[in-house]
Each structure stands twice: as structure tokens, then as C-alpha cells.
Enzyme design. Structure first.
Site, PDB file in Angstrom:
ATOM      1  N   PHE A 145      -5.342  23.651  52.284  1.00  0.00           N
ATOM      2  CA  PHE A 145      -3.922  23.907  52.529  1.00  0.00           C
ATOM      3  C   PHE A 145      -3.720  24.055  54.032  1.00  0.00           C
ATOM      4  O   PHE A 145      -4.249  24.973  54.648  1.00  0.00           O
ATOM      5  CB  PHE A 145      -3.403  25.161  51.816  1.00  0.00           C
ATOM      6  CG  PHE A 145      -1.927  25.350  52.071  1.00  0.00           C
ATOM      7  CD1 PHE A 145      -0.996  24.695  51.289  1.00  0.00           C
ATOM      8  CD2 PHE A 145      -1.478  26.111  53.141  1.00  0.00           C
ATOM      9  CE1 PHE A 145       0.368  24.808  51.563  1.00  0.00           C
ATOM     10  CE2 PHE A 145      -0.112  26.227  53.415  1.00  0.00           C
ATOM     11  CZ  PHE A 145       0.808  25.578  52.622  1.00  0.00           C
ATOM     12  N   ASP A 230      -8.915  25.901  60.950  1.00  0.00           N
ATOM     13  CA  ASP A 230      -7.575  26.411  60.638  1.00  0.00           C
ATOM     14  C   ASP A 230      -7.731  27.872  60.223  1.00  0.00           C
ATOM     15  O   ASP A 230      -8.077  28.185  59.095  1.00  0.00           O
ATOM     16  CB  ASP A 230      -6.934  25.575  59.521  1.00  0.00           C
ATOM     17  CG  ASP A 230      -5.525  26.065  59.169  1.00  0.00           C
ATOM     18  OD1 ASP A 230      -5.173  27.200  59.556  1.00  0.00           O
ATOM     19  OD2 ASP A 230      -4.795  25.323  58.492  1.00  0.00           O
ATOM     20  N   LYS A 259       0.817  32.713  61.512  1.00  0.00           N
ATOM     21  CA  LYS A 259       1.051  33.877  60.671  1.00  0.00           C
ATOM     22  C   LYS A 259       0.993  35.202  61.440  1.00  0.00           C
ATOM     23  O   LYS A 259       1.963  35.549  62.089  1.00  0.00           O
ATOM     24  CB  LYS A 259       0.098  33.841  59.473  1.00  0.00           C
ATOM     25  CG  LYS A 259       0.439  32.662  58.553  1.00  0.00           C
ATOM     26  CD  LYS A 259      -0.031  32.810  57.139  1.00  0.00           C
ATOM     27  CE  LYS A 259       0.649  31.785  56.232  1.00  0.00           C
ATOM     28  NZ  LYS A 259      -0.124  30.602  55.918  1.00  0.00           N
TER      29      LYS A 259
HETATM   30  C1  LIG Z   1       0.274  29.206  55.960  1.00  0.00           C
HETATM   31  C2  LIG Z   1      -0.759  28.224  56.406  1.00  0.00           C
HETATM   32  C3  LIG Z   1      -0.414  27.086  57.151  1.00  0.00           C
HETATM   33  C4  LIG Z   1       1.018  26.707  57.443  1.00  0.00           C
HETATM   34  O1  LIG Z   1       1.720  27.684  58.112  1.00  0.00           O
HETATM   35  P1  LIG Z   1       3.349  27.683  58.119  1.00  0.00           P
HETATM   36  O2  LIG Z   1       3.713  28.728  59.112  1.00  0.00           O
HETATM   37  O3  LIG Z   1       3.786  28.017  56.725  1.00  0.00           O
HETATM   38  O4  LIG Z   1       3.758  26.311  58.524  1.00  0.00           O
HETATM   39  C5  LIG Z   1      -1.436  26.270  57.595  1.00  0.00           C
HETATM   40  N1  LIG Z   1      -2.718  26.547  57.301  1.00  0.00           N
HETATM   41  C6  LIG Z   1      -3.090  27.619  56.578  1.00  0.00           C
HETATM   42  C7  LIG Z   1      -4.535  27.878  56.330  1.00  0.00           C
HETATM   43  C8  LIG Z   1      -2.122  28.490  56.090  1.00  0.00           C
HETATM   44  O5  LIG Z   1      -2.475  29.536  55.340  1.00  0.00           O
END
Ligand SMILES: *Cc1c(COP(=O)(O)O)cnc(C)c1O
Length: 404
Positions: A145, A230, A259
Site C-alpha cells: 500500500f 516507504d 502521516k
Molecule cells: C498512508 C500511506 C501512504 C499514503 O499516504 P496519504 O497521505 O494517504 O497519501 C503511503 N504509504 C503508506 C505505507 C501509507 O501507510
């Protein structure tokens, strides 16, 4: 209270009435919050065990972060990057130091940080690695994700996230998560990067086998491929270390952050990397009107300072062991699997018992808010300011729900 007098039912209806149904929220309407606790429009209190998917690592309205936001609101909120503002340098320098990297590039949302990472990796591939023009390839993992843009959903393996959003962006190869041999076999002369979550959050807090991340690091170094981690959900204290990669002593070429970086107040994301990587970008090649704005920088600098003390990482590690012990005690009593790293738990409920959604609805009735993911899995990720008593309380409510 008599059902008619509650504000929640009509507030839920109103919220659904004029919005696209791209979410299926629990039927609770929050009106205020502090620390690890939420209050709804009917005055009922809930322990927050989602923490905005880790955007609220420091809890709701952390006083230091709120103060920084207020002070900045009273001075300067936006300049665009056409001019330099006085909050920018401190933020970039301190975040780069926290990451152990030369440079950072601030954006707003996590998806934008991922898009930035992809663009930088491709440009690095053409300019530094000398990949054939138009042929750059990035290896990603099954079950990933990384966000919701058209390019990112192009390499999602979740049908809900991807179906009917094509035509899809080419240039990505999906390999099984945790399988180093498959990853190595997928690398060819056009591979510019491997993009991975060190722990797959949305997939249900899935940890790769031990040795996988160091293996990815070694293979990437050997084959001249960038390792992009990520850490948007896993980073910034969630797992008991600053980065999830730290648990295995791995340093990626690029960190993707988001985040928690915004302190639960403003959207702030960033890419951190050394100059030989981020330095490939020249003026005009990438940007964002709001990226690195004064309000974002003022808040995020205080976030970085909170993390620089190590206090939140310690709390997360220590309290995470308490959460682990509590949840593991429920194995065989309705739980079939528990995965914990720091204050981050993926909990698989016996599917014969109830769905994850049902479990979350029942937890809500017991004053604990959590979120299901994929069938019978729920994720517990409380703010790192949660206390040990509150963890015991949350575990007791999970136990009560499982006991029916
Ligand atoms: C939440 C998330 C994203 C995307 O972040 P947004 O601020 O919702 O665009 C990308 N990678 C990971 C691992 C995430 O948990």
C-alpha cells in the site's frame, strides 16, 4: 439515554448524504479529542486505537505542536516556494539529521512523497545509472500500500484499489513480499529502484522474515539499484525505533515519510536522501504549491524535535511489549494470530467468530476505536502517548468482544 435524544444517528446520516462513499466509517461522530481520547457529539468517550493510521503518533493536540501551530498562524502561513520563508531551513536541516541523510524534499501527502520517490528514482536511473531512455523499472511487493494516485494504484495488488482505474502506468514489477530470491531475479539492467514498506501496515501489520530487509539492502547495493523505504506509516516512532528499518540495522537510499510528520495537525510528507540521489532534481522539474509551507514546517520541526529526544521511540518499544503480552494472551481465545512491533499490532480474529468490521463495531460500543483491514484482521495503533493502564483497558475490551 433515549435513542431519539442522541445526536449521533442524524449526524451520521448528514455525513453520508453529500459525500462520495469512498470510505465506510464506523458510525461514530467525533467532536473533540485530547491525547489518546476522543469524545463524540453525544459526549461519549473513546480510546483511540487507530491514531489516524499513525498520523497521530503524538496524540491529539499535543501541547507543543498546538503551540507551534498557533504561533505560526499568527505570523506567516504560506509563501509558496517562489520565496524562502524563515521556518524552512530549520525543518529541512533537522529532518535530514534525524534521517541521517544530506537532503529532504517536502511535500504534503504520503502519496505525493511516493510519487516524488518514483520520479527521483527514474531520473537517477537515466542520469546516473544510464538506463535506456524510457525503460526505467521499479520493483514493488505483492500486498503493498503506497497511496491512491493513478500511478500508485497501477502497481497495487488489491483489486478494490486498482480495478477500473486503468489505463495503468507501466514500469513496475511486482514480486512476493519477503522473497529475496524473487526480488533478486526480477532485477535487470533497467531496474532503478526497489520500493517497499519495511512492515506492510494496510496488509495487516505484516512483518517480512528476519534478514529480508538486510538482504534487500545488499542486493540493491550490489546491483546499483536504489532501496526506497516507504516509512509513511511505520516510521517516526511507531515501531519502537525512529524507523522500522532500524530494527535490522538497514539504511535505505530514500526514506518516504508522511502521516506523523504533520503532528496530526497539517499534512506534511517528505523524501529524505543523499545529495547523489535527490540532487538529480533541478528547478522546474518537481514541486508543490503547499509543500514545505511555513505552518507545515513550524509544526513538523517540533515533531522532529520530539523524536530527537528518543522518548517516544522508548515508550513505543516498552508499551509495545505490554500490548504484545496482552494480545498474545488471547491466542486461542478468539485470536488466531498476533503480529506486534512497537505500538503497532495486526490481530487476526478467528473468521468463524466474526469479521474484523464486526469486532470494530463491538469495540466501539465498548469505547475503543480501531479499524479492520482485510476480512478478519484488525489493526491496533494507539497514539504513543497512551499509558500502560490504557493499553490494559484496550486489551480487556478486545478480550470482552472475543468472549461475545
Ligand atoms: C498512508 C500511506 C501512504 C499514503 O499516504 P496519504 O497521505 O494517504 O497519501 C503511503 N504509504 C503508506 C505505507 C501509507 O501507510
Amino acid at each position: 439515554m433515549i435513542e431519539d435524544m442522541l445526536r449521533t444517528p442524524s449526524a451520521v446520516r448528514d455525513a453520508e448524504r453529500y459525500t462520495a462513499h469512498n470510505y465506510h466509517p464506523l458510525p461514530v461522530v467525533i467532536s473533540s479529542a485530547e491525547g489518546a481520547w476522543l469524545t463524540d457529539v453525544d459526549g461519549r468517550r473513546y480510546l483511540d486505537c487507530l491514531a489516524g493510521y499513525s498520523a497521530l503518533n503524538f496524540g491529539h493536540r499535543h501541547p507543543t505542536l498546538v503551540r507551534a501551530a498557533h504561533e505560526q498562524l499568527d505570523r506567516l502561513t504560506l509563501t509558496s516556494r517562489a520565496f524562502i520563508h524563515d521556518q524552512f531551513a530549520d525543518f529541512c536541516r533537522e529532518l535530514a539529521a534525524l534521517c541521517g541523510k544530506d537532503l529532504v524534499l517536502p511535500m504534503n501527502t504520503g502519496a505525493e512523497a511516493v510519487e516524488t520517490g518514483i520520479k527521483v528514482a527514474r531520473k537517477w536511473g537515466y542520469q546516473v545509472k544510464k538506463v535506456t531512455p524510457g525503460q526505467a523499472n521499479i520493483i514493488v511487493a505483492d500486498g503493498n500500500f503506497h497511496g491512491r494516485t493513478t500511478t500508485i494504484v497501477s502497481f497495487s495488488t488489491d483489486d478494490d484499489a486498482r480495478a477500473d482505474f486503468g489505463p495503468y502506468t507501466p514500469g513496475f514489477t511486482v514480486v512476493p513480499y519477503g522473497d529475496l530470491a524473487a526480488l533478486e531475479a526480477a532485477i535487470d539492467e533497467n531496474t532503478v529502484a526497489v520500493l517497499l514498506e519495511p512492515i506492510q501496515g494496510e496488509q495487516g501489520v505484516v512483518l517480512p522474515p528476519e534478514g529480508y530487509l538486510p538482504g534487500v539492502r545488499r542486493v540493491c547495493t550490489d546491483r546499483n539499484v536504489l532501496f526506497i523505504a516507504d516509512e509513511i506509516q511505520s516510521g517516526l516512532g511507531r515501531t519502537g525505533r525512529t524507523f522500522a528499518c532500524d530494527h535490522e540495522g538497514v539504511v535505505p537510499d530514500m526514506y518516504l515519510l508522511g502521516k506523523a510528520l504533520g503532528g496530526g495537525i497539517v499534512p506534511v510528507s517528505a523524501v529524505a536522501a543523499d545529495a547523489d540521489v535527490l540532487g538529480v532534481l533541478r528547478p522546474g522539474q518537481h514541486g508543490s504549491t503547499f509543500g514545505g509551507n511555513p505552518l507545515a514546517c513550524a509544526v513538523a520541526t517540533e515533531v522532529v524535535r520530539l523524536l530527537a529526544t528518543g522518548e517516544f521511540q522508548r515508550r513505543s518499544a516498552e508499551l509495545g511489549e505490554r500490548l504484545r503480552a496482552g494480545l498474545e494472551g488471547l491466542l486461542g481465545s478468539g485470536l488466531v494470530a498476533v503480529r506486534v512491533r512497537g505500538l503497532w499490532a495486526g490481530v487476526d480474529i478467528d473468521p468463524a467468530l466474526m469479521t474484523g468490521r464486526q469486532a470494530c463495531e463491538r469495540l466501539m460500543e465498548r469505547g475503543v476505536l480501531a479499524k479492520d483491514t482485510h476480512g478478519s484482521t484488525i489493526r491496533l495503533a494507539p497514539p504513543l502517548v497512551i499509558t500502560s493502564d490504557e493499553i490494559d483497558h484496550a486489551v480487556a475490551q478486545v478480550a470482552a468482544v472475543l468472549a461475545g
